[in-house]
Write a protein that holds these residues in place. Structure first.
Motif, mmCIF file in Angstrom:
data_model
loop_
_atom_site.group_PDB
_atom_site.id
_atom_site.type_symbol
_atom_site.label_atom_id
_atom_site.label_comp_id
_atom_site.label_asym_id
_atom_site.label_seq_id
_atom_site.Cartn_x
_atom_site.Cartn_y
_atom_site.Cartn_z
ATOM 1 N N ALA A 153 0.832 -1.209 0.000
ATOM 2 C CA ALA A 153 0.000 0.000 0.000
ATOM 3 C C ALA A 153 0.866 1.257 0.000
ATOM 4 N N MET A 154 1.974 1.230 0.741
ATOM 5 C CA MET A 154 2.872 2.385 0.781
ATOM 6 C C MET A 154 3.463 2.662 -0.597
ATOM 7 N N TRP A 155 3.876 1.624 -1.313
ATOM 8 C CA TRP A 155 4.453 1.816 -2.645
ATOM 9 C C TRP A 155 3.410 2.322 -3.634
ATOM 10 N N VAL A 156 2.192 1.798 -3.559
ATOM 11 C CA VAL A 156 1.128 2.274 -4.458
ATOM 12 C C VAL A 156 0.825 3.738 -4.177
ATOM 13 N N LEU A 157 0.704 4.098 -2.908
ATOM 14 C CA LEU A 157 0.452 5.499 -2.558
ATOM 15 C C LEU A 157 1.606 6.397 -2.975
ATOM 16 N N LEU A 158 2.834 5.906 -2.848
ATOM 17 C CA LEU A 158 3.991 6.689 -3.264
ATOM 18 C C LEU A 158 3.989 6.922 -4.779
ATOM 19 N N VAL A 159 3.631 5.906 -5.540
ATOM 20 C CA VAL A 159 3.554 6.064 -6.994
ATOM 21 C C VAL A 159 2.461 7.072 -7.358
ATOM 22 N N LEU A 160 1.330 6.993 -6.690
ATOM 23 C CA LEU A 160 0.259 7.951 -6.965
ATOM 24 C C LEU A 160 0.665 9.372 -6.586
ATOM 25 N N ALA A 161 1.367 9.515 -5.466
ATOM 26 C CA ALA A 161 1.828 10.842 -5.047
ATOM 27 C C ALA A 161 2.851 11.409 -6.022
ATOM 28 N N VAL A 162 3.782 10.584 -6.476
ATOM 29 C CA VAL A 162 4.783 11.049 -7.444
ATOM 30 C C VAL A 162 4.102 11.414 -8.755
ATOM 31 N N ALA A 163 3.123 10.632 -9.156
ATOM 32 C CA ALA A 163 2.400 10.929 -10.395
ATOM 33 C C ALA A 163 1.662 12.262 -10.280
ATOM 34 N N ALA A 164 1.064 12.519 -9.121
ATOM 35 C CA ALA A 164 0.317 13.767 -8.936
ATOM 36 C C ALA A 164 1.237 14.971 -8.803
ATOM 37 N N LEU A 165 2.402 14.789 -8.166
ATOM 38 C CA LEU A 165 3.273 15.931 -7.886
ATOM 39 C C LEU A 165 4.294 16.219 -8.979
ATOM 40 N N PHE A 166 4.825 15.193 -9.623
ATOM 41 C CA PHE A 166 5.964 15.395 -10.521
ATOM 42 C C PHE A 166 5.689 15.139 -12.005
ATOM 43 N N VAL A 167 4.590 14.485 -12.301
ATOM 44 C CA VAL A 167 4.286 14.187 -13.697
ATOM 45 C C VAL A 167 3.246 15.196 -14.185
ATOM 46 N N PRO A 168 3.540 15.938 -15.256
ATOM 47 C CA PRO A 168 2.566 16.904 -15.781
ATOM 48 C C PRO A 168 1.266 16.209 -16.184
ATOM 49 N N SER A 169 0.159 16.906 -16.014
ATOM 50 C CA SER A 169 -1.154 16.292 -16.236
ATOM 51 C C SER A 169 -1.368 15.844 -17.675
ATOM 52 N N GLY A 170 -0.817 16.526 -18.646
ATOM 53 C CA GLY A 170 -1.017 16.155 -20.041
ATOM 54 C C GLY A 170 -0.163 14.990 -20.504
ATOM 55 N N THR A 171 0.779 14.575 -19.689
ATOM 56 C CA THR A 171 1.700 13.511 -20.094
ATOM 57 C C THR A 171 0.993 12.176 -20.257
ATOM 58 N N LEU A 172 0.171 11.807 -19.300
ATOM 59 C CA LEU A 172 -0.531 10.525 -19.386
ATOM 60 C C LEU A 172 -1.546 10.535 -20.520
ATOM 61 N N GLU A 173 -2.181 11.690 -20.746
ATOM 62 C CA GLU A 173 -3.131 11.783 -21.860
ATOM 63 C C GLU A 173 -2.401 11.677 -23.197
ATOM 64 N N ALA A 174 -1.212 12.258 -23.274
ATOM 65 C CA ALA A 174 -0.425 12.156 -24.498
ATOM 66 C C ALA A 174 0.051 10.730 -24.734
ATOM 67 N N LEU A 175 0.283 10.020 -23.666
ATOM 68 C CA LEU A 175 0.713 8.632 -23.793
ATOM 69 C C LEU A 175 -0.416 7.748 -24.319
ATOM 70 N N ASP A 176 -1.659 8.081 -23.978
ATOM 71 C CA ASP A 176 -2.808 7.350 -24.509
ATOM 72 C C ASP A 176 -2.878 7.456 -26.027
ATOM 73 N N ALA A 177 -2.465 8.607 -26.563
ATOM 74 C CA ALA A 177 -2.495 8.835 -28.005
ATOM 75 C C ALA A 177 -1.137 8.524 -28.632
ATOM 76 N N ALA A 178 -0.430 7.547 -28.111
ATOM 77 C CA ALA A 178 0.932 7.235 -28.545
ATOM 78 C C ALA A 178 0.992 6.746 -29.985
ATOM 79 N N GLU A 179 -0.102 6.246 -30.521
ATOM 80 C CA GLU A 179 -0.070 5.744 -31.891
ATOM 81 C C GLU A 179 0.136 6.862 -32.906
ATOM 82 N N THR A 180 -0.220 8.103 -32.552
ATOM 83 C CA THR A 180 -0.028 9.241 -33.454
ATOM 84 C C THR A 180 1.163 10.092 -33.048
ATOM 85 N N MET A 181 1.989 9.601 -32.157
ATOM 86 C CA MET A 181 3.093 10.377 -31.603
ATOM 87 C C MET A 181 4.388 10.087 -32.374
#
Length: 155
Positions: free
Chosen positions: A34-62
């Motif tokens: 649980a600590m590792w999952v929460l840490l990954v979620l916290a890092v994703a929220a704090l350090f990963v820009p919000s548009g990055t994951l959405e851009a990764l979803d559209a990776a076929e046109t990237m």
């Protein structure tokens, strides 16, 4: 050491690669998972820009350069996930080493206990190696806990 005990750290690491925390769940380290999952979620929220994951979803046109920049933005998330995999492997390795040490201690204790069960020829009672109670020397088992007292012979 059994084959499964040897594979335990590797299996935990592979499960951790599939999803963060699965390796720790396999090792029955619930809070740590649980600590590792929460840490990954916290890092994703704090350090990963919000548009990055959405851009990764559209990776076929990237394009490859866009994909490289998205991957660079995901680096903190990947680093934490890799640390989780490494932690699961180390915990699995320690558990395997503890299991091997416990098996060695158990073998030594069993040898000592069987030596203690050998009766004195002048005595009418022996001590059970399992429960510690006195038992008639004529019996082949402890009538208190049903542990065999005689050593099997190889004929």
């Amino acid at each position: 050491m059994s084959a499964l005990t040897k594979l335990r750290p590797w299996l935990a690491a592979i499960l951790g690669l599939i999803f963060t925390g699965f390796g720790h769940i396999y090792l029955r380290r619930w809070r740590r998972a649980a600590m590792w999952v929460l840490l990954v979620l916290a890092v994703a929220a704090l350090f990963v820009p919000s548009g990055t994951l959405e851009a990764l979803d559209a990776a076929e046109t990237m394009s490859p350069s866009e994909f490289t920049s998205v991957l660079t933005e995901l680096l903190p998330l990947l680093a934490v996930s890799f640390a989780s995999v490494l932690d699961a492997f180390v915990i699995g390795f320690r558990q395997a080493a503890e299991a091997q040490a416990q098996a060695a201690r158990s073998a030594v204790d069993d040898a000592d206990d069987s030596a203690a069960a050998v009766s004195d020829p002048d005595s009418d009672a022996v001590t059970c190696p399992e429960c510690g109670r006195e038992v008639d020397a004529d019996l082949d088992f402890c009538h208190w806990c049903t542990t065999r007292l005689d050593e099997p012979t190889d004929d």
